[in-house]
Design a protein around this motif. Structure first.
Motif, mmCIF file in Angstrom:
data_model
loop_
_atom_site.group_PDB
_atom_site.id
_atom_site.type_symbol
_atom_site.label_atom_id
_atom_site.label_comp_id
_atom_site.label_asym_id
_atom_site.label_seq_id
_atom_site.Cartn_x
_atom_site.Cartn_y
_atom_site.Cartn_z
ATOM 1 N N ASP A 122 32.342 33.842 29.049
ATOM 2 C CA ASP A 122 31.220 32.924 29.228
ATOM 3 C C ASP A 122 31.655 31.512 29.606
ATOM 4 O OD1 ASP A 122 29.516 34.936 28.551
ATOM 5 O OD2 ASP A 122 29.564 34.473 26.398
ATOM 6 N N SER A 123 32.889 31.149 29.308
ATOM 7 C CA SER A 123 33.313 29.762 29.534
ATOM 8 C C SER A 123 33.470 29.490 31.039
ATOM 9 C CB SER A 123 34.637 29.504 28.813
ATOM 10 O OG SER A 123 35.293 28.419 29.406
ATOM 11 N N HIS A 124 32.750 28.461 31.526
ATOM 12 C CA HIS A 124 32.743 28.148 32.962
ATOM 13 C C HIS A 124 34.143 27.786 33.475
ATOM 14 C CE1 HIS A 124 31.636 26.406 36.779
ATOM 15 N NE2 HIS A 124 32.051 25.217 36.407
ATOM 16 N N ILE A 125 34.811 26.899 32.719
ATOM 17 C CA ILE A 125 36.121 26.421 33.178
ATOM 18 C C ILE A 125 37.127 27.570 33.240
ATOM 19 C CG2 ILE A 125 38.089 24.987 32.537
ATOM 20 C CD1 ILE A 125 36.220 22.886 31.627
ATOM 21 N N MET A 126 37.136 28.410 32.196
ATOM 22 C CA MET A 126 38.080 29.537 32.174
ATOM 23 C C MET A 126 37.771 30.507 33.312
ATOM 24 S SD MET A 126 40.092 28.845 29.834
ATOM 25 C CE MET A 126 41.004 30.153 29.060
ATOM 26 N N LYS A 127 36.487 30.631 33.624
ATOM 27 C CA LYS A 127 36.077 31.590 34.647
ATOM 28 C C LYS A 127 36.605 31.172 36.030
ATOM 29 C CE LYS A 127 32.000 34.464 35.198
ATOM 30 N NZ LYS A 127 30.645 34.663 34.743
ATOM 31 N N ILE A 128 36.383 29.879 36.383
ATOM 32 C CA ILE A 128 36.830 29.445 37.713
ATOM 33 C C ILE A 128 38.357 29.445 37.783
ATOM 34 C CG2 ILE A 128 34.789 28.132 38.396
ATOM 35 C CD1 ILE A 128 36.015 25.637 37.383
ATOM 36 N N ALA A 129 39.001 29.100 36.671
ATOM 37 C CA ALA A 129 40.474 29.088 36.690
ATOM 38 C C ALA A 129 41.020 30.511 36.807
ATOM 39 C CB ALA A 129 40.995 28.420 35.428
ATOM 40 N N ALA A 130 40.356 31.466 36.128
ATOM 41 C CA ALA A 130 40.827 32.858 36.180
ATOM 42 C C ALA A 130 40.649 33.434 37.581
ATOM 43 C CB ALA A 130 40.074 33.703 35.163
ATOM 44 N N CYS A 131 39.516 33.100 38.246
ATOM 45 C CA CYS A 131 39.312 33.564 39.627
ATOM 46 C C CYS A 131 40.420 33.039 40.534
ATOM 47 C CB CYS A 131 37.964 33.086 40.154
ATOM 48 S SG CYS A 131 36.571 33.877 39.362
ATOM 49 N N THR A 132 40.709 31.731 40.387
ATOM 50 C CA THR A 132 41.766 31.132 41.198
ATOM 51 C C THR A 132 43.105 31.793 40.903
ATOM 52 O OG1 THR A 132 40.562 29.064 41.096
ATOM 53 C CG2 THR A 132 42.831 28.936 41.801
ATOM 54 N N GLY A 133 43.375 32.051 39.619
ATOM 55 C CA GLY A 133 44.636 32.683 39.232
ATOM 56 C C GLY A 133 44.805 34.056 39.869
ATOM 57 N N LEU A 134 43.710 34.842 39.861
ATOM 58 C CA LEU A 134 43.788 36.176 40.479
ATOM 59 C C LEU A 134 44.020 36.052 41.982
ATOM 60 C CD1 LEU A 134 40.935 38.009 38.560
ATOM 61 C CD2 LEU A 134 43.361 38.534 38.460
ATOM 62 N N GLY A 135 43.375 35.043 42.598
ATOM 63 C CA GLY A 135 43.572 34.836 44.039
ATOM 64 C C GLY A 135 45.014 34.545 44.371
ATOM 65 N N ILE A 136 45.663 33.726 43.531
ATOM 66 C CA ILE A 136 47.069 33.368 43.803
ATOM 67 C C ILE A 136 47.984 34.565 43.528
ATOM 68 C CG2 ILE A 136 48.978 31.902 43.040
ATOM 69 C CD1 ILE A 136 46.855 29.756 42.385
ATOM 70 N N ALA A 137 47.728 35.260 42.418
ATOM 71 C CA ALA A 137 48.646 36.336 42.010
ATOM 72 C C ALA A 137 48.588 37.528 42.964
ATOM 73 C CB ALA A 137 48.322 36.786 40.598
ATOM 74 N N TYR A 138 47.396 37.850 43.495
ATOM 75 C CA TYR A 138 47.270 39.061 44.314
ATOM 76 C C TYR A 138 47.008 38.751 45.783
ATOM 77 C CZ TYR A 138 47.291 41.375 39.854
ATOM 78 O OH TYR A 138 47.679 41.811 38.614
ATOM 79 N N ALA A 139 47.404 37.547 46.237
ATOM 80 C CA ALA A 139 47.162 37.176 47.634
ATOM 81 C C ALA A 139 47.754 38.218 48.583
ATOM 82 C CB ALA A 139 47.772 35.815 47.917
ATOM 83 N N GLY A 140 46.922 38.696 49.501
ATOM 84 C CA GLY A 140 47.412 39.624 50.520
ATOM 85 C C GLY A 140 47.617 41.045 50.056
ATOM 86 N N SER A 141 47.285 41.359 48.778
ATOM 87 C CA SER A 141 47.600 42.703 48.272
ATOM 88 C C SER A 141 46.461 43.695 48.510
ATOM 89 C CB SER A 141 47.905 42.636 46.772
ATOM 90 O OG SER A 141 46.724 42.270 46.089
ATOM 91 N N ALA A 142 45.247 43.191 48.825
ATOM 92 C CA ALA A 142 44.072 44.048 49.079
ATOM 93 C C ALA A 142 43.840 45.063 47.963
ATOM 94 C CB ALA A 142 44.211 44.762 50.422
ATOM 95 N N ARG A 143 43.847 44.599 46.724
ATOM 96 C CA ARG A 143 43.719 45.514 45.583
ATOM 97 C C ARG A 143 42.249 45.778 45.264
ATOM 98 N NH1 ARG A 143 48.073 45.275 41.735
ATOM 99 N NH2 ARG A 143 46.545 46.135 40.298
ATOM 100 N N GLU A 144 41.880 47.058 45.226
ATOM 101 C CA GLU A 144 40.488 47.441 44.950
ATOM 102 C C GLU A 144 40.047 47.009 43.544
ATOM 103 O OE1 GLU A 144 38.248 49.358 46.866
ATOM 104 O OE2 GLU A 144 39.582 49.174 48.597
ATOM 105 N N ASP A 145 40.956 47.181 42.553
ATOM 106 C CA ASP A 145 40.546 46.895 41.165
ATOM 107 C C ASP A 145 40.235 45.408 40.969
ATOM 108 O OD1 ASP A 145 43.163 46.457 41.675
ATOM 109 O OD2 ASP A 145 43.963 47.301 39.820
ATOM 110 N N VAL A 146 40.968 44.541 41.682
ATOM 111 C CA VAL A 146 40.679 43.100 41.574
ATOM 112 C C VAL A 146 39.343 42.804 42.265
ATOM 113 C CG1 VAL A 146 41.608 40.796 41.902
ATOM 114 C CG2 VAL A 146 43.169 42.711 41.686
ATOM 115 N N MET A 147 39.089 43.534 43.372
ATOM 116 C CA MET A 147 37.825 43.334 44.083
ATOM 117 C C MET A 147 36.637 43.686 43.176
ATOM 118 S SD MET A 147 36.510 45.007 47.648
ATOM 119 C CE MET A 147 36.184 46.686 47.181
ATOM 120 N N ASP A 148 36.743 44.814 42.464
ATOM 121 C CA ASP A 148 35.646 45.234 41.589
ATOM 122 C C ASP A 148 35.375 44.199 40.497
ATOM 123 O OD1 ASP A 148 35.557 47.496 43.084
ATOM 124 O OD2 ASP A 148 36.775 48.704 41.707
ATOM 125 N N LEU A 149 36.431 43.468 40.117
ATOM 126 C CA LEU A 149 36.284 42.457 39.065
ATOM 127 C C LEU A 149 35.589 41.194 39.602
ATOM 128 C CD1 LEU A 149 37.071 41.804 36.158
ATOM 129 C CD2 LEU A 149 39.233 40.926 37.001
#
Length: 444
Positions: free
Chosen positions: A24-51
């Motif tokens: 529910d936390s707004h700040i954690m949410k935007i930071a987590a989205c950014t974190g996933l973007g950096i960690a899986y850049a270019g990997s085209a992972r379906e499971d991250v997409m579903d999230l």
């Protein structure tokens, strides 16, 4: 950041960040989205997409929701960079179409468009259907989104007609609502990067734009210069940026300072270091400028001078999608520094990690043990279509590997004793003994 570009079967980033994306936390949410973007850049992972897709679908309902959707869309664009994925593209366009005017006026709505642009990075006409869909949106953001998508789709293609189109957009004299012109200026740099003739012509065009255009276009020019010379501190470009960094227009000066950082990234260039030190004294009273100077200094000494941000590799033939995507996030957030990097979204800077690569040449045996070899490093010479066996480098120095390669430099082995397995000497190269080699008499 630790997982950026690293493949790990345990997926630590996904395991740790999932709960924050769904929390529910707004700040954690935007930071987590950014974190996933950096960690899986270019990997085209379906499971991250579903999230991340549900976050983008849930765009309406106030500025916080729009910001979450925008940064999730940006992360998806980087994860599926250049993949033209229908699910992701459709969801982002849907979110843009359903958003209210207030939502689209949000300072971060641009990043939703950028996520869509990254999805089609370098894919040329495959983006046409999406461009038509974006034209139906009745809001000034639609122009920006269309130009952003077109320039991303033709990135690095050197397409002259597209450059002309972008110049037509810049020819209108607008003082209000000119974000699309700023996108077009960066677009000119983006389309012509990666081939030398186009890049030189673009430099001349930017000079004209500086003389004759309105302030919004001028503000984007340092960033476009930076796109053309990522991690390549060319004398003329640094001179131009250093002049612009003392401009009375604050935003132009800040962009020029960021441009200096990008152009000199990871080179430890002493001239830029001197300029940045002078700038930090000159602007010591202005907090925003000082912040930009500090970041530029950080980029200059990145990885103690052993890294590069240049997305082109393999003798400038191939472009690394996630790296170019990471740079575009930085440059497009500089178009509106006040509400992104100088405000609460400073963490968008971390997208640059997708572009950081070592610029060493390391030679190893085929069992991956380190093997020092003499190598000649010099300026690369264009040898396409020349008769005979022309020299590939000029003005070389001989070193023992590992050696550092600059932006316009190339290496070749300095001994007949070993043969390299790959044709391009960059990064980690496997070498093996030359069976026909005979040592000269008198040497061991």
């Amino acid at each position: 950041i630790l997982s950026s570009g690293v493949r790990n079967d345990a997926d630590p980033a996904l395991a740790l960040l999932t709960e924050h994306v769904e929390g529910d936390s707004h700040i954690m949410k935007i930071a987590a989205c950014t974190g996933l973007g950096i960690a899986y850049a270019g990997s085209a992972r379906e499971d991250v997409m579903d999230l991340l897709l549900p976050v983008v679908e849930n765009a309406t309902g106030g500025p916080d929701k729009m910001m979450e959707a925008s940064l999730a869309g940006l992360a998806l664009g980087l994860i599926f960079v250049g993949k033209c994925d229908d699910m992701v593209g459709g969801t982002i366009v849907q979110a843009l179409m359903e958003a209210t005017d207030d939502d689209l006026n949000h300072s971060h709505a641009h990043f939703l468009c950028l996520g869509l642009g990254l999805l089609f990075l370098g894919q040329m006409e495959k983006a046409d259907a999406m461009i038509e869909a974006l034209r139906t949106i009745e809001h000034k953001l639609s122009k920006y989104a269309v130009i952003l998508l077109e320039t991303c789709a033709y990135a690095g293609s050197g397409d002259v007609l597209k450059v002309q189109e972008m110049l037509h957009h810049c020819a209108e004299h607008l003082t209000e609502d000119a974000e699309h012109q700023m996108a077009a200026v960066i677009g000119i740099g983006l389309i012509t990067m990666g081939e030398e003739v186009g890049a030189e012509m673009a430099l001349r065009t930017f000079d004209h734009l500086l003389h004759y255009c309105e302030p919004p276009i001028k503000r984007a020019i340092p960033l476009a210069l930076a796109v053309l010379n990522i991690s390549n501190p060319d004398f003329a470009v640094i001179d131009q940026l250093s002049r612009l960094s003392h401009d009375p227009d604050g935003e132009l000066a800040q962009n020029a300072i960021m441009g200096l950082g990008v152009v000199s990234a990871g080179t430890n260039n002493s001239r830029v270091a001197g300029l940045l030190r002078q700038l930090s004294e000159f602007y010591s009273k202005e907090a925003g400028h000082v912040f930009c100077v500090r970041i530029a200094q950080g980029l200059l000494h990145m990885g103690k001078g052993l890294m590069t941000l240049n997305p082109y590799f393999s003798d400038n033939m191939l472009c690394n999608g996630p790296a170019l995507g990471g740079m575009l996030v930085l440059l497009h957030s500089c178009l509106d520094l006040k509400s992104t990097l100088l405000d609460k979204s400073h963490f968008l800077l971390y997208y640059v990690t997708c572009a950081m690569n070592p610029r060493m040449l390391i030679t190893v045996n085929d069992d991956m043990t380190w093997r020092p070899v003499t190598a000649r490093v010099g300026l690369a010479v264009e040898t396409v279509g020349m008769a005979g066996k022309p020299k590939k480098i000029t003005g070389f120095q001989t070193h023992t590997t590992p050696v550092l390669l600059g932006a316009k430099e190339r290496a070749e082995l300095g001994t007949e004793e070993v043969l390299s397995v790959s044709s391009v000497l960059e990064g980690i190269v496997i070498v093996k003994d030359n069976p026909d080699y005979e040592a000269e008499e008198g040497t061991k």
